[in-house]
Design an enzyme around this catalytic site. Sequence first.
Site, PDB file in Angstrom:
ATOM      1  N   CYS A  42       0.817  -1.213   0.000  1.00 17.31           N
ATOM      2  CA  CYS A  42       0.000   0.000   0.000  1.00 17.31           C
ATOM      3  C   CYS A  42       0.852   1.265   0.000  1.00 17.31           C
ATOM      4  N   LYS A  51      -1.893   7.185  -5.927  1.00 17.48           N
ATOM      5  CA  LYS A  51      -2.687   8.405  -5.708  1.00 17.48           C
ATOM      6  C   LYS A  51      -1.853   9.658  -5.929  1.00 17.48           C
ATOM      7  N   GLY A 116      10.834 -13.483   7.249  1.00 18.01           N
ATOM      8  CA  GLY A 116      10.404 -14.319   8.366  1.00 18.01           C
ATOM      9  C   GLY A 116       9.897 -15.662   7.881  1.00 18.01           C
ATOM     10  N   GLU A 187      -6.909   3.113 -13.028  1.00 15.55           N
ATOM     11  CA  GLU A 187      -6.219   4.224 -12.350  1.00 15.55           C
ATOM     12  C   GLU A 187      -4.930   4.587 -13.090  1.00 15.55           C
ATOM     13  N   GLY A 271      -5.274  -8.757 -11.671  1.00 15.68           N
ATOM     14  CA  GLY A 271      -5.545  -9.170 -10.300  1.00 15.68           C
ATOM     15  C   GLY A 271      -4.261  -9.417  -9.535  1.00 15.68           C
ATOM     16  N   ASP A 312      -4.559  -9.158   2.510  1.00 14.23           N
ATOM     17  CA  ASP A 312      -4.611  -9.742   1.160  1.00 14.23           C
ATOM     18  C   ASP A 312      -4.295 -11.229   1.132  1.00 14.23           C
ATOM     19  N   HIS A 321      -7.958  -0.820   3.630  1.00 20.83           N
ATOM     20  CA  HIS A 321      -8.786  -0.581   4.824  1.00 20.83           C
ATOM     21  C   HIS A 321      -9.415  -1.873   5.333  1.00 20.83           C
ATOM     22  N   HIS A 444     -25.120  23.359   1.879  1.00 17.81           N
ATOM     23  CA  HIS A 444     -25.281  23.817   0.503  1.00 17.81           C
ATOM     24  C   HIS A 444     -24.284  24.937   0.222  1.00 17.81           C
TER      25      HIS A 444
HETATM   26  P1  FAD Z   1       0.798  -5.783   1.976  1.00 20.43           P
HETATM   27  O1  FAD Z   1       0.553  -4.339   1.962  1.00 20.43           O
HETATM   28  O2  FAD Z   1       1.038  -6.480   0.679  1.00 20.43           O
HETATM   29  O3  FAD Z   1       2.079  -6.005   2.927  1.00 20.43           O
HETATM   30  C1  FAD Z   1       2.648  -7.245   3.117  1.00 20.43           C
HETATM   31  C2  FAD Z   1       4.077  -7.044   3.582  1.00 20.43           C
HETATM   32  O4  FAD Z   1       4.589  -8.289   4.012  1.00 20.43           O
HETATM   33  C3  FAD Z   1       5.016  -6.567   2.474  1.00 20.43           C
HETATM   34  O5  FAD Z   1       5.719  -5.432   2.898  1.00 20.43           O
HETATM   35  C4  FAD Z   1       5.968  -7.744   2.265  1.00 20.43           C
HETATM   36  O6  FAD Z   1       7.275  -7.343   1.918  1.00 20.43           O
HETATM   37  C5  FAD Z   1       5.944  -8.385   3.629  1.00 20.43           C
HETATM   38  N1  FAD Z   1       6.308  -9.801   3.621  1.00 20.43           N
HETATM   39  C6  FAD Z   1       5.794 -10.789   2.836  1.00 20.43           C
HETATM   40  N2  FAD Z   1       6.336 -11.980   3.174  1.00 20.43           N
HETATM   41  C7  FAD Z   1       7.200 -11.735   4.199  1.00 20.43           C
HETATM   42  C8  FAD Z   1       8.034 -12.567   4.985  1.00 20.43           C
HETATM   43  N3  FAD Z   1       8.085 -13.897   4.807  1.00 20.43           N
HETATM   44  N4  FAD Z   1       8.795 -11.975   5.937  1.00 20.43           N
HETATM   45  C9  FAD Z   1       8.767 -10.630   6.131  1.00 20.43           C
HETATM   46  N5  FAD Z   1       7.968  -9.811   5.423  1.00 20.43           N
HETATM   47  C10 FAD Z   1       7.197 -10.364   4.484  1.00 20.43           C
HETATM   48  N6  FAD Z   1      -6.064  -0.602  -1.653  1.00 20.43           N
HETATM   49  C11 FAD Z   1      -6.881   0.357  -1.206  1.00 20.43           C
HETATM   50  O7  FAD Z   1      -7.647   0.128  -0.255  1.00 20.43           O
HETATM   51  N7  FAD Z   1      -6.904   1.605  -1.763  1.00 20.43           N
HETATM   52  C12 FAD Z   1      -6.107   1.914  -2.814  1.00 20.43           C
HETATM   53  O8  FAD Z   1      -6.143   3.050  -3.304  1.00 20.43           O
HETATM   54  C13 FAD Z   1      -5.240   0.920  -3.326  1.00 20.43           C
HETATM   55  N8  FAD Z   1      -4.434   1.191  -4.365  1.00 20.43           N
HETATM   56  C14 FAD Z   1      -3.569   0.221  -4.811  1.00 20.43           C
HETATM   57  C15 FAD Z   1      -2.782   0.507  -5.916  1.00 20.43           C
HETATM   58  C16 FAD Z   1      -1.908  -0.435  -6.409  1.00 20.43           C
HETATM   59  C17 FAD Z   1      -1.033  -0.100  -7.592  1.00 20.43           C
HETATM   60  C18 FAD Z   1      -1.821  -1.706  -5.771  1.00 20.43           C
HETATM   61  C19 FAD Z   1      -0.858  -2.732  -6.261  1.00 20.43           C
HETATM   62  C20 FAD Z   1      -2.628  -2.006  -4.694  1.00 20.43           C
HETATM   63  C21 FAD Z   1      -3.521  -1.052  -4.203  1.00 20.43           C
HETATM   64  N9  FAD Z   1      -4.379  -1.312  -3.143  1.00 20.43           N
HETATM   65  C22 FAD Z   1      -5.234  -0.351  -2.702  1.00 20.43           C
HETATM   66  C23 FAD Z   1      -4.383  -2.621  -2.456  1.00 20.43           C
HETATM   67  C24 FAD Z   1      -3.584  -2.538  -1.142  1.00 20.43           C
HETATM   68  O9  FAD Z   1      -2.268  -2.120  -1.434  1.00 20.43           O
HETATM   69  C25 FAD Z   1      -3.566  -3.880  -0.458  1.00 20.43           C
HETATM   70  O10 FAD Z   1      -4.889  -4.351  -0.286  1.00 20.43           O
HETATM   71  C26 FAD Z   1      -2.910  -3.784   0.914  1.00 20.43           C
HETATM   72  O11 FAD Z   1      -1.594  -3.322   0.799  1.00 20.43           O
HETATM   73  C27 FAD Z   1      -2.913  -5.138   1.620  1.00 20.43           C
HETATM   74  O12 FAD Z   1      -2.314  -4.993   2.868  1.00 20.43           O
HETATM   75  P2  FAD Z   1      -1.612  -6.221   3.610  1.00 20.43           P
HETATM   76  O13 FAD Z   1      -1.154  -5.684   4.914  1.00 20.43           O
HETATM   77  O14 FAD Z   1      -2.486  -7.403   3.585  1.00 20.43           O
HETATM   78  O15 FAD Z   1      -0.351  -6.608   2.697  1.00 20.43           O
HETATM   79  P1  NAD Z   2      -8.884  -6.382 -10.482  1.00 17.18           P
HETATM   80  O1  NAD Z   2      -9.377  -7.671  -9.977  1.00 17.18           O
HETATM   81  O2  NAD Z   2      -9.450  -5.127  -9.978  1.00 17.18           O
HETATM   82  O3  NAD Z   2      -9.060  -6.322 -12.067  1.00 17.18           O
HETATM   83  C1  NAD Z   2      -8.552  -7.283 -12.915  1.00 17.18           C
HETATM   84  C2  NAD Z   2      -9.296  -7.181 -14.229  1.00 17.18           C
HETATM   85  O4  NAD Z   2      -8.636  -7.992 -15.168  1.00 17.18           O
HETATM   86  C3  NAD Z   2     -10.749  -7.664 -14.142  1.00 17.18           C
HETATM   87  O5  NAD Z   2     -11.592  -6.722 -14.728  1.00 17.18           O
HETATM   88  C4  NAD Z   2     -10.712  -8.977 -14.900  1.00 17.18           C
HETATM   89  O6  NAD Z   2     -11.939  -9.279 -15.528  1.00 17.18           O
HETATM   90  C5  NAD Z   2      -9.603  -8.699 -15.899  1.00 17.18           C
HETATM   91  N1  NAD Z   2      -8.962  -9.892 -16.439  1.00 17.18           N
HETATM   92  C6  NAD Z   2      -8.642 -11.039 -15.772  1.00 17.18           C
HETATM   93  N2  NAD Z   2      -8.056 -11.905 -16.623  1.00 17.18           N
HETATM   94  C7  NAD Z   2      -8.007 -11.297 -17.834  1.00 17.18           C
HETATM   95  C8  NAD Z   2      -7.527 -11.670 -19.109  1.00 17.18           C
HETATM   96  N3  NAD Z   2      -6.992 -12.880 -19.322  1.00 17.18           N
HETATM   97  N4  NAD Z   2      -7.631 -10.798 -20.148  1.00 17.18           N
HETATM   98  C9  NAD Z   2      -8.184  -9.564 -19.939  1.00 17.18           C
HETATM   99  N5  NAD Z   2      -8.670  -9.168 -18.760  1.00 17.18           N
HETATM  100  C10 NAD Z   2      -8.573 -10.008 -17.711  1.00 17.18           C
HETATM  101  O7  NAD Z   2      -7.283  -6.447 -10.291  1.00 17.18           O
HETATM  102  P2  NAD Z   2      -6.188  -5.329 -10.419  1.00 17.18           P
HETATM  103  O8  NAD Z   2      -6.705  -4.159 -11.134  1.00 17.18           O
HETATM  104  O9  NAD Z   2      -4.974  -6.023 -10.925  1.00 17.18           O
HETATM  105  O10 NAD Z   2      -5.956  -4.949  -8.907  1.00 17.18           O
HETATM  106  C11 NAD Z   2      -5.523  -5.947  -7.957  1.00 17.18           C
HETATM  107  C12 NAD Z   2      -6.067  -5.679  -6.601  1.00 17.18           C
HETATM  108  O11 NAD Z   2      -5.518  -4.494  -6.061  1.00 17.18           O
HETATM  109  C13 NAD Z   2      -7.564  -5.543  -6.622  1.00 17.18           C
HETATM  110  O12 NAD Z   2      -8.122  -6.575  -5.853  1.00 17.18           O
HETATM  111  C14 NAD Z   2      -7.865  -4.232  -5.985  1.00 17.18           C
HETATM  112  O13 NAD Z   2      -8.797  -4.364  -4.972  1.00 17.18           O
HETATM  113  C15 NAD Z   2      -6.536  -3.743  -5.423  1.00 17.18           C
HETATM  114  N6  NAD Z   2      -6.428  -2.315  -5.790  1.00 17.18           N
HETATM  115  C16 NAD Z   2      -7.296  -1.456  -5.207  1.00 17.18           C
HETATM  116  C17 NAD Z   2      -7.277  -0.135  -5.569  1.00 17.18           C
HETATM  117  C18 NAD Z   2      -8.255   0.796  -4.935  1.00 17.18           C
HETATM  118  O14 NAD Z   2      -8.844   0.424  -3.938  1.00 17.18           O
HETATM  119  N7  NAD Z   2      -8.447   1.987  -5.460  1.00 17.18           N
HETATM  120  C19 NAD Z   2      -6.388   0.333  -6.518  1.00 17.18           C
HETATM  121  C20 NAD Z   2      -5.533  -0.584  -7.109  1.00 17.18           C
HETATM  122  C21 NAD Z   2      -5.555  -1.918  -6.723  1.00 17.18           C
END
Ligand code: FAD
Ligand code: NAD
Length: 466
Positions: A42, A51, A116, A187, A271, A312, A321, A444
Amino acid sequence: MKSYDVAIIGSGPGGYVAAIRCAQLGMKTAIIEKYSTLGGTCLNVGCIPSKALLSSSHHYEEATKHFEDHGIEIPGEIKVNLEKMIGRKQAVVDQTTGGIDFLMKKNNIDVFEGLGSFIDATHIKIEGKDAQEIEAKKIIIATGSKPSNLPFITLDKERVITSTEALKLKEIPKHLIIIGGGVIGLELGQVYRRLGAEVTVIEYMDRILPTMDAGLSKELNKVFKKAKCKMMLSHKVQSVERNGEEVVVKAENKKGEVVEFKGDYCLVSVGRKPYTAGLNLEAAGVKMNDRGQIDVNDHLQTSASNIYAIGDVIKGAMLAHKAEEEGTFVAETLAGQKPHIDYNLIPGVVYTWPEVAAVGQTEEELKAADVAYKVGQFPFRALGRARASGDIDGFVKILADKTTDEVLGVHMIGARCADLIAEAVTAMEFRASAEDISRMSHAHPTFAEAVKEAALAATDDRALHV
Ligand code: FAD
Ligand code: NAD
């Protein structure tokens, strides 16, 4: 050997929030992170950097396309300095991850840098900078997720990339081909479209954002088409090949024809998948399900009774969140409290402009469950505030139970919806009816008036300003 009440593996929003809450509740707490910065996906390569780039590119678009409407004239050419934009993004990330270091210190949480892995259910081996073995009575796995890929695609991370590389490109692509019309694709697609790239989105399903309410997908698709993005729906990608600086993507359309797309970059955003590599789960007796997620019960407890998992890496929406709520939930469970999470009320937001936000059930879900519901919808263009700022796209839609008037789902697309959705979450948490919302005074002129008007429309079809 150091000994703890709780050790947390992974410092994303799930892990670091769990650590703070455990420490607040008096537990001796450790957190283990394999990277040198805290904050996980994140803060480092997800929510925050994306963002930052969305904001920067939005400013550029405002300056180049909309300032003139407001009577603001900028002599000379307005240019993007991508290096500076990416540099600013990194500074925001650094400041934010530095904030987590501060919070760990403030709460007396021991931070270990290294990978870990389980020795057994109460011992963790740390490999890396802070290499050692530690002991903990309870352990929380918060290791997050990594980008998924399609089996036939080679991610070279230069031209065929994931979101991580897309957040630090050295040039603006001429033509960015995006596989997957989900949250990341839209995005980041919008970021590079605003900066001048040609953008093609190839989506397997018949609509973008397939898990959100179909009305939102349709409206956002219109916005992307208006921005001259090519939206290729119902296209199944078959191959991705890189030839030098060119990337060729082939996909099959609904008619069974193979369509070819040529670009200079291809973002694969289909995904994310749970990340458990290197944890040695078997040694602790922690089981996974057939989707590669760590299996948990309703208390987020794994098959090893002293080990919990959040974020995740387990089932449910992959959202920061949601991970945070689960971090708090497990910490409070460990302290003997009885916390609760209503997963139906975790909002989903897409930070495009207009923003897309939703909570509760979609029309498609209500129909499938045979629930009788009514719809109240209100367009932003009918609001004075929206016209004043020039942000007139979109609407708020409230779905309420036909008999009881209880709000069952709120779906919105428009300016500031990422913030407006909080009102809907609060209302639904208190099981408000549409009439309850409609009878509350909304300042408003604000964008929030669209929520009140949609509630009026749902209550009795009596919106005032349409
Ligand atoms: P993570 O944030 O993935 O953290 C896991 C941590 O564990 C990592 O730092 C990793 O290095 C560490 N780790 C893994 N294995 C080990 C190990 N064996 N030993 C030590 N450390 C380890 N979500 C939103 O709600 N709003 C958004 O706007 C949003 N935007 C996103 C944009 C992008 C481009 C991406 C990729 C994701 C976005 N997400 C967003 C999704 C969000 O980032 C994740 O849902 C969130 O980070 C999950 O939190 P987490 O704590 O489960 O894991
Ligand atoms: P996503 O699940 O949002 O979207 C993946 C898209 O790829 C879907 O529309 C799916 O139908 C499509 N798809 C799957 N296989 C395909 C194929 N073979 N050919 C063409 N299209 C295909 O996944 P993402 O955009 O990679 O994001 C990953 C995760 O990160 C999401 O679960 C999301 O919740 C999180 N994320 C959240 C935010 C946010 O909250 N604003 C921002 C970025 C990422």
